[in-house]
Motif scaffolding. Sequence first.
Motif, PDB file in Angstrom:
ATOM      1  N   THR A 280     -89.041  -4.423 -29.948  1.00 26.69           N
ATOM      2  CA  THR A 280     -90.338  -3.826 -30.495  1.00 26.69           C
ATOM      3  C   THR A 280     -91.353  -4.643 -31.417  1.00 26.69           C
ATOM      4  N   GLU A 281     -90.977  -5.666 -31.729  1.00 24.32           N
ATOM      5  CA  GLU A 281     -91.120  -6.644 -32.203  1.00 24.32           C
ATOM      6  C   GLU A 281     -92.235  -7.440 -31.059  1.00 24.32           C
ATOM      7  N   GLN A 282     -91.816  -7.793 -30.474  1.00 26.56           N
ATOM      8  CA  GLN A 282     -92.140  -9.343 -28.836  1.00 26.56           C
ATOM      9  C   GLN A 282     -92.162  -8.283 -28.218  1.00 26.56           C
ATOM     10  N   VAL A 283     -92.539  -6.613 -28.227  1.00 31.24           N
ATOM     11  CA  VAL A 283     -93.555  -5.943 -26.839  1.00 31.24           C
ATOM     12  C   VAL A 283     -94.173  -5.110 -27.704  1.00 31.24           C
ATOM     13  N   ALA A 284     -95.536  -5.145 -27.641  1.00 29.33           N
ATOM     14  CA  ALA A 284     -96.428  -3.982 -28.287  1.00 29.33           C
ATOM     15  C   ALA A 284     -96.438  -2.848 -26.912  1.00 29.33           C
ATOM     16  N   ALA A 285     -96.426  -1.443 -27.239  1.00 31.58           N
ATOM     17  CA  ALA A 285     -96.910  -0.165 -26.617  1.00 31.58           C
ATOM     18  C   ALA A 285     -96.812   1.457 -27.329  1.00 31.58           C
ATOM     19  N   ASP A 286     -97.059   1.544 -26.637  1.00 27.83           N
ATOM     20  CA  ASP A 286     -98.231   2.752 -27.463  1.00 27.83           C
ATOM     21  C   ASP A 286     -96.091   3.609 -27.605  1.00 27.83           C
ATOM     22  N   PHE A 287     -95.854   3.444 -26.936  1.00 26.94           N
ATOM     23  CA  PHE A 287     -94.617   4.915 -27.025  1.00 26.94           C
ATOM     24  C   PHE A 287     -92.943   4.118 -26.177  1.00 26.94           C
ATOM     25  N   TYR A 288     -92.104   3.932 -25.980  1.00 36.02           N
ATOM     26  CA  TYR A 288     -91.038   2.704 -25.382  1.00 36.02           C
ATOM     27  C   TYR A 288     -90.153   4.338 -25.335  1.00 36.02           C
ATOM     28  N   LEU A 289     -89.663   3.725 -24.043  1.00 36.40           N
ATOM     29  CA  LEU A 289     -88.981   4.478 -23.263  1.00 36.40           C
ATOM     30  C   LEU A 289     -87.460   3.308 -23.601  1.00 36.40           C
ATOM     31  N   GLN A 290     -86.385   3.721 -23.815  1.00 40.33           N
ATOM     32  CA  GLN A 290     -84.899   3.062 -23.839  1.00 40.33           C
ATOM     33  C   GLN A 290     -83.791   3.582 -23.447  1.00 40.33           C
ATOM     34  N   THR A 291     -83.429   3.555 -22.497  1.00 42.54           N
ATOM     35  CA  THR A 291     -81.902   3.658 -22.025  1.00 42.54           C
ATOM     36  C   THR A 291     -81.258   2.669 -21.301  1.00 42.54           C
ATOM     37  N   HIS A 292     -79.677   3.110 -21.198  1.00 45.11           N
ATOM     38  CA  HIS A 292     -78.979   2.553 -20.354  1.00 45.11           C
ATOM     39  C   HIS A 292     -78.689   1.465 -19.036  1.00 45.11           C
ATOM     40  N   SER A 293     -78.583   0.089 -18.782  1.00 49.51           N
ATOM     41  CA  SER A 293     -78.355   0.052 -17.464  1.00 49.51           C
ATOM     42  C   SER A 293     -76.910   1.167 -17.432  1.00 49.51           C
TER      43      SER A 293
END
Length: 232
Positions: free
Chosen positions: A94-107
């Motif tokens: 999240t330091e590298q890529v800015a966003a309002d919200f993040y959705l994290q998932t997995h392969s």
Amino acid sequence: MKTDPMIVALVPMRHHSVRVPGKNYRPLAGKPLFHHILSALLQTPEIGRVVVDTDSPVLMEGISRDFPQVTLLERPAHLTADTVPMNEILMYDTEQVAADFYLQTHSTNPLLRPQTISKAIQTFLSHYPAYDSLFSVTRLQTRLWDGLARPINHNPAILLRTQDLPPVYEENSCMYIFTRQTLAQRRNRIGERPYLFEMDPLEARDIDEEFDFLLADLLMRQRLQAESGRED
């Protein structure tokens, strides 16, 4: 004029896997495992950018070739050990890529559908900021006991039918939605007021062991066969 929030999907993938060797790029239902989740995320209209954090040359090569629209982040050496908490990796991402919200998932959630991802995002946005984060869960209605043989969610003297038991919920690791502020303040994807997003148990299958991989492969093949039949 109101603009839609920027939502970035984060998919951390290690090269090394102890319990299922090479699982992130091992073929599942005819495609490398990572193909399934990336395809689902790219078909989700609410997601503005998909980012993969990895230390794997195999994954970097495969993603660059097959998913050029996906952003690759090479994981720094100090974050590659199996003992590094996921939340520290997400802090870096999240330091590298800015966003309002993040959705994290997995392969390792190959059965996750774009429609379900969309529903989770829409649910979260419609409840934000009353709920500051979201994570996906699987409902359990079965008699649970702790290691000391103490009932967790039922009274053994009152033998209710399992479908009448008060439900409990398992964090299934399929999806987390959060802000960087929540992550930075709590060092956790889950905020103070999380929304529990219930999912179908079959779609929520996670791959931890060899058995999980074989079952996910079977379920995906059945899904693809059913979808092919509808198209004929």
